[in-house]
Design a protein around this motif. Structure first.
Motif, PDB file in Angstrom:
ATOM      1  N   TYR A 211       4.356  -9.037   4.166  1.00 32.32           N
ATOM      2  CA  TYR A 211       4.568 -10.360   3.597  1.00 32.32           C
ATOM      3  C   TYR A 211       5.241 -10.219   2.234  1.00 32.32           C
ATOM      4  CZ  TYR A 211       3.519 -14.773   1.300  1.00 32.32           C
ATOM      5  OH  TYR A 211       3.631 -15.957   0.605  1.00 32.32           O
TER       6      TYR A 211
ATOM      7  N   GLN B 193       7.216 -15.976  -5.825  1.00 38.33           N
ATOM      8  CA  GLN B 193       6.192 -15.210  -6.554  1.00 38.33           C
ATOM      9  C   GLN B 193       6.847 -14.210  -7.512  1.00 38.33           C
ATOM     10  OE1 GLN B 193       2.454 -14.683  -5.241  1.00 38.33           O
ATOM     11  NE2 GLN B 193       2.263 -14.136  -7.388  1.00 38.33           N
ATOM     12  N   HIS B 194       7.939 -13.625  -7.092  1.00 29.70           N
ATOM     13  CA  HIS B 194       8.594 -12.604  -7.908  1.00 29.70           C
ATOM     14  C   HIS B 194       9.600 -13.195  -8.896  1.00 29.70           C
ATOM     15  CE1 HIS B 194       6.958 -10.118  -4.647  1.00 29.70           C
ATOM     16  NE2 HIS B 194       6.922  -9.163  -5.554  1.00 29.70           N
TER      17      HIS B 194
ATOM     18  N   CYS C   1       7.626  -1.006  -3.050  1.00 29.16           N
ATOM     19  CA  CYS C   1       6.879  -2.192  -3.508  1.00 29.16           C
ATOM     20  C   CYS C   1       5.735  -1.749  -4.421  1.00 29.16           C
ATOM     21  CB  CYS C   1       6.252  -2.979  -2.349  1.00 29.16           C
ATOM     22  SG  CYS C   1       7.308  -3.352  -0.954  1.00 29.16           S
TER      23      CYS C   1
ATOM     24  N   CYS D 199       6.456  -0.339  -7.996  1.00 26.79           N
ATOM     25  CA  CYS D 199       6.772  -1.369  -8.983  1.00 26.79           C
ATOM     26  C   CYS D 199       5.507  -2.115  -9.394  1.00 26.79           C
ATOM     27  CB  CYS D 199       7.816  -2.339  -8.456  1.00 26.79           C
ATOM     28  SG  CYS D 199       8.260  -3.573  -9.671  1.00 26.79           S
ATOM     29  N   HIS D 200       4.615  -2.375  -8.429  1.00 24.88           N
ATOM     30  CA  HIS D 200       3.371  -3.082  -8.775  1.00 24.88           C
ATOM     31  C   HIS D 200       2.508  -2.253  -9.729  1.00 24.88           C
ATOM     32  CE1 HIS D 200       3.334  -6.088  -5.158  1.00 24.88           C
ATOM     33  NE2 HIS D 200       4.405  -6.178  -5.918  1.00 24.88           N
TER      34      HIS D 200
ATOM     35  N   TYR E 283      -3.612 -17.083 -15.757  1.00 24.13           N
ATOM     36  CA  TYR E 283      -3.912 -15.692 -16.057  1.00 24.13           C
ATOM     37  C   TYR E 283      -4.778 -15.490 -17.299  1.00 24.13           C
ATOM     38  CZ  TYR E 283      -0.661 -13.959 -12.520  1.00 24.13           C
ATOM     39  OH  TYR E 283      -0.052 -13.652 -11.344  1.00 24.13           O
TER      40      TYR E 283
ATOM     41  N   VAL F 289       0.547  -5.540 -12.225  1.00 22.94           N
ATOM     42  CA  VAL F 289       0.334  -6.233 -10.954  1.00 22.94           C
ATOM     43  C   VAL F 289      -0.783  -5.529 -10.194  1.00 22.94           C
ATOM     44  CG1 VAL F 289       1.427  -7.047  -8.840  1.00 22.94           C
ATOM     45  CG2 VAL F 289       2.794  -6.763 -10.906  1.00 22.94           C
TER      46      VAL F 289
ATOM     47  N   LYS G 173      -2.898  -7.977   0.428  1.00 24.37           N
ATOM     48  CA  LYS G 173      -1.930  -8.787  -0.305  1.00 24.37           C
ATOM     49  C   LYS G 173      -0.583  -8.816   0.424  1.00 24.37           C
ATOM     50  CE  LYS G 173      -4.146 -10.345  -3.881  1.00 24.37           C
ATOM     51  NZ  LYS G 173      -4.314  -9.782  -5.200  1.00 24.37           N
TER      52      LYS G 173
HETATM   53  C1  HEC Z   1      10.564  -4.967  -9.379  1.00 26.99           C
HETATM   54  C2  HEC Z   1       9.146  -4.973  -9.208  1.00 26.99           C
HETATM   55  C3  HEC Z   1       8.542  -5.426  -7.892  1.00 26.99           C
HETATM   56  C4  HEC Z   1       8.890  -5.025  -6.629  1.00 26.99           C
HETATM   57  C5  HEC Z   1       9.976  -4.053  -6.227  1.00 26.99           C
HETATM   58  C6  HEC Z   1       7.989  -5.704  -5.739  1.00 26.99           C
HETATM   59  N1  HEC Z   1       7.134  -6.496  -6.440  1.00 26.99           N
HETATM   60 FE1  HEC Z   1       5.667  -7.663  -5.662  1.00 26.99          FE
HETATM   61  N2  HEC Z   1       5.180  -8.311  -7.513  1.00 26.99           N
HETATM   62  C7  HEC Z   1       5.803  -7.926  -8.680  1.00 26.99           C
HETATM   63  C8  HEC Z   1       5.227  -8.661  -9.781  1.00 26.99           C
HETATM   64  C9  HEC Z   1       5.623  -8.558 -11.262  1.00 26.99           C
HETATM   65  C10 HEC Z   1       4.226  -9.500  -9.233  1.00 26.99           C
HETATM   66  C11 HEC Z   1       3.298 -10.444  -9.966  1.00 26.99           C
HETATM   67  C12 HEC Z   1       3.868 -11.813 -10.076  1.00 26.99           C
HETATM   68  C13 HEC Z   1       2.841 -12.717 -10.712  1.00 26.99           C
HETATM   69  O1  HEC Z   1       2.019 -13.248  -9.974  1.00 26.99           O
HETATM   70  O2  HEC Z   1       2.868 -12.822 -11.927  1.00 26.99           O
HETATM   71  C14 HEC Z   1       4.223  -9.238  -7.800  1.00 26.99           C
HETATM   72  C15 HEC Z   1       3.356  -9.871  -6.928  1.00 26.99           C
HETATM   73  C16 HEC Z   1       3.336  -9.652  -5.566  1.00 26.99           C
HETATM   74  C17 HEC Z   1       2.407 -10.247  -4.642  1.00 26.99           C
HETATM   75  C18 HEC Z   1       1.251 -11.175  -5.024  1.00 26.99           C
HETATM   76  C19 HEC Z   1       0.146 -10.277  -5.512  1.00 26.99           C
HETATM   77  C20 HEC Z   1      -1.061 -11.041  -5.976  1.00 26.99           C
HETATM   78  O3  HEC Z   1      -1.898 -10.386  -6.604  1.00 26.99           O
HETATM   79  O4  HEC Z   1      -1.161 -12.225  -5.711  1.00 26.99           O
HETATM   80  C21 HEC Z   1       2.724  -9.796  -3.383  1.00 26.99           C
HETATM   81  C22 HEC Z   1       2.043 -10.142  -2.082  1.00 26.99           C
HETATM   82  C23 HEC Z   1       3.869  -8.915  -3.529  1.00 26.99           C
HETATM   83  N3  HEC Z   1       4.206  -8.844  -4.859  1.00 26.99           N
HETATM   84  C24 HEC Z   1       4.488  -8.263  -2.481  1.00 26.99           C
HETATM   85  C25 HEC Z   1       5.542  -7.383  -2.621  1.00 26.99           C
HETATM   86  C26 HEC Z   1       6.180  -6.685  -1.520  1.00 26.99           C
HETATM   87  C27 HEC Z   1       5.795  -6.815  -0.067  1.00 26.99           C
HETATM   88  C28 HEC Z   1       7.169  -5.940  -2.059  1.00 26.99           C
HETATM   89  C29 HEC Z   1       8.140  -5.006  -1.359  1.00 26.99           C
HETATM   90  C30 HEC Z   1       8.883  -5.528  -0.243  1.00 26.99           C
HETATM   91  C31 HEC Z   1       7.156  -6.168  -3.500  1.00 26.99           C
HETATM   92  N4  HEC Z   1       6.162  -7.043  -3.805  1.00 26.99           N
HETATM   93  C32 HEC Z   1       8.028  -5.550  -4.366  1.00 26.99           C
HETATM   94  C33 HEC Z   1       6.794  -7.001  -8.814  1.00 26.99           C
HETATM   95  C34 HEC Z   1       7.434  -6.356  -7.769  1.00 26.99           C
END
Ligand code: HEC
Ligand code: HEC
Ligand code: HEC
Ligand code: HEC
Ligand code: HEC
Ligand code: HEC
Length: 439
Positions: free
Chosen positions: A354, A359-360, A392, A395-396, A409, A426, A436
């Motif tokens: 997902y 969100q991003h 993913c 980066c988190h 927050y 994250v 998630k």
């Molecule tokens: C460049 C950095 C980056 C990448 C690459 C990235 N994310 Fe994220 N993601 C974040 C950030 C920053 C947040 C937090 C956003 C917020 O809620 O403030 C986040 C939040 C999320 C959340 C919500 C988490 C929560 O606690 O609610 C999900 C689900 C998610 N990402 C999925 C993915 C998936 C699947 C991928 C890969 C396909 C991915 N992300 C790639 C930076 C990234």
């Protein structure tokens, strides 16, 4: 005995020379294309410089003219003709300067603030969103000076953009970085060349010393003297087994390197760049003409997926622009037949994962380019990131949450800071929990 040593020595020497030549060639070419790159991208930011506020100054007007032609002329004439948007003649009398500054920087914000004039003109033009421009006040004032100077009134409407000076404000930063890297490479290259020349000269000195020494040495037999004094013969280099082996080796290494890249790439679509049904260029639209990503991918800040624009969005401009082009005719055909354009999908996560754009982009405040690379420079889009689970999660783990101005927050940040010294990433908010990203 000596002849043997000399022979092997000269073989190694030849091999060494050859590899020098080969790597030199490659390096020189790289350097050259690097420079060519910088040269083609080397737009002239001078046009925007010197744009001071004083209207009527010819330098300001001409700076304004080039900004107008490169950024506004696709949709506006400086006279009264309507192209995509209204003719701008007399606009400085219709609107205040403060209003115009706000409008050009972000017309949507002005419309949403409920400004009556903004809403009226927006409705009059069927709610077509004008793109936002990251110009300074002085730059916008220079455009206005050009418009009110009346110089553009007689010139043909919809004059195409001239040269490559478009996209200055976006381009210069990237160009700066590119030339910085280019400059760095140049220095490395020069140092390398100097070191190599010194090496070659030293080797030549050593051989001539050896030669002298051996020539003076009377114990040499005839054959040895002949070998010592033999001239450098190119056909020998060419026939030499060592040289041939070296060439073969280089060839095999390159081949193996290429095929490893291919094999490692199986299952990962990084770099995937399919041919699209219409030669649509992001470089032209998002780069040169600075059309906002959001203008076409209009759901990217609002919902899970980023929409691909329908043909109608293309028609906002292409009902007027480049109508005779064969590529544009394809858009008309699609609309005539009432069929969507068959764009080939590039990014595609498996269903088990997902991912949510808003969100991003909206909540997280992450730039499109962080994940999609320099889209505004791509003629044809390719997949820049691997899109693997590891990508993913990495980066988190590294990225701090964008918590500023987000009340949701506040409590969480307090709790986190009380219990841990590390950054509030994250991941520390549960962004690496399986559920998630997997239902
Ligand atoms: C460049 C950095 C980056 C990448 C690459 C990235 N994310 Fe994220 N993601 C974040 C950030 C920053 C947040 C937090 C956003 C917020 O809620 O403030 C986040 C939040 C999320 C959340 C919500 C988490 C929560 O606690 O609610 C999900 C689900 C998610 N990402 C999925 C993915 C998936 C699947 C991928 C890969 C396909 C991915 N992300 C790639 C930076 C990234
Ligand atoms: C993609 C097409 C497009 C581009 C490019 C564009 N505009 Fe516009 N502009 C419009 C449209 C359409 C409107 C009418 C209002 C609306 O629908 O949002 C408009 C309205 C305006 C207005 C308001 C006119 C009035 O009578 O109130 C001004 C001023 C303006 N644009 C200035 C500019 C300037 C300056 C540039 C270049 C920096 C520019 N525009 C680039 C499409 C564009
Ligand atoms: C004028 C409209 C337009 C603008 C502006 C635009 N795009 Fe696109 N974009 C498209 C179209 C049409 C496609 C599908 C064809 C293609 O892949 O080139 C696309 C495809 C993409 C894709 C690949 C989608 C896939 O199939 O996986 C990405 C990523 C993307 N755009 C990102 C961006 C970003 C980032 C920006 C802003 C810097 C941007 N786009 C600006 C029209 C636009
Ligand atoms: C906001 C205005 C705008 C929108 C929306 C727009 N374009 Fe364009 N497009 C332009 C401009 C400006 C040019 C450059 C014209 C020139 O070179 O004189 C262009 C050029 C092109 C060209 C090159 C034509 C040629 O033969 O040189 C193609 C193809 C194209 N656009 C396809 C599309 C497609 C497909 C869409 C919809 C996804 C689209 N455009 C949406 C403004 C727009
Ligand atoms: C955190 C990384 C990340 C950021 C930031 C991001 N994208 Fe994406 N984008 C993805 C991933 C992952 C996919 C594949 C989604 C899928 O297959 O479900 C994707 C797919 C797309 C697609 C194909 C259509 C779709 O939704 O599957 C478009 C178009 C696109 N992105 C445009 C944009 C634009 C425009 C922005 C900036 C406003 C942006 N993206 C920001 C990761 C990102
Ligand atoms: C930040 C988002 C994210 C989190 C957290 C995450 N995954 Fe994934 N996972 C993905 C993505 C994206 C893919 C698809 C990657 C691909 O196709 O290469 C994936 C793929 C998978 C696959 C399929 C692998 C395959 O080769 O098909 C499994 C199994 C999996 N994840 C299990 C887990 C487990 C167990 C956890 C918890 C420990 C977890 N994931 C946590 C994003 C995530």
């Amino acid at each position: 005995m000596i002849s043997c040593i000399l022979k092997t020595q000269s073989r190694f020497f030849c091999a060494f020379l050859l590899s020098l030549v080969v790597s030199f060639g490659a390096l020189a070419q790289e350097g050259a294309s690097e420079q060519a790159d910088v040269a083609t991208k080397g737009v002239d930011p001078g046009a925007t410089a010197g744009a001071e506020a004083s209207t009527g100054d010819p330098a300001v007007i001409s700076a304004g003219e080039s900004l107008f032609k490169n950024n506004c002329a696709v949709c506006h004439s400086a006279g009264s003709d309507v192209i995509v948007g209204p003719g701008l003649q007399g606009v400085t009398e219709r609107r205040s300067e403060a209003w115009l500054l706000k409008w050009v920087k972000n017309s949507q914000a002005l419309i949403q603030s409920g400004d009556a004039d903004a809403v009226a003109i927006y409705n009059e033009f069927n709610k077509q969103a004008m793109p936002s421009f990251a110009f300074s006040d002085d730059e916008i004032k220079s455009i206005l000076a050009y418009i009110s100077s009346g110089q553009g009134v007689t010139s043909a409407p919809a004059a195409g953009p001239e040269g490559v000076t478009a996209g200055e404000s976006v381009g210069t930063e990237a160009v700066g970085a590119a030339s910085a890297i280019g400059g760095y490479l140049d220095i490395v290259l020069v140092v390398l060349i100097i070191v190599l020349i010194v090496l070659v000269v030293t080797l030549l000195l050593i051989t001539s010393l050896l030669k002298n020494y051996l020539n003076k040495n009377r114990t040499l037999n005839e054959y040895d003297t002949e070998v010592v004094n033999q001239r450098f013969d190119f056909s020998k280099v060419y026939k030499s087994k060592a040289v041939r082996a070296l060439v073969l080796l280089i060839f095999v290494v390159v081949l193996v390197d290429l095929s490893i890249d291919k094999v490692m790439g199986i299952g990962i679509q990084q770099g995937y760049q399919p041919k699209q049904p219409i030669a649509f260029s992001h470089k032209l639209h998002a780069g040169d003409h600075q059309i906002d990503c959001n203008y076409c991918h209009s759901t990217v800040y609002k919902s899970r997926s980023a929409s691909i624009p329908s043909a109608n969005i293309c028609m906002n401009c292409h009902s007027q622009i480049k109508t005779e082009s064969a590529e544009i005719q394809k858009i008309y055909k699609a609309i005539e037949r009432n069929e969507p354009i068959q764009w080939v999908r590039i990014h595609n996560l498996p269903d088990l994962a997902y991912f949510n754009h808003s969100q991003h982009t909206k909540v997280g405040g992450i730039e499109c380019q962080t994940c999609h690379g320099p889209i505004q420079e791509m003629e044809v889009v390719y997949q820049y990131s691997p899109l693997t689970m590891g990508w993913c999660i990495d980066c988190h783990r590294e990225t701090p949450l964008n918590t500023e101005g987000n009340e949701y927050y506040d409590k969480l940040v307090e709790l986190h800071d009380a219990s841990s010294k590390g950054a509030f990433t994250v991941a520390s908010n549960g962004g690496t929990e399986c559920s998630k990203c997997h239902y």
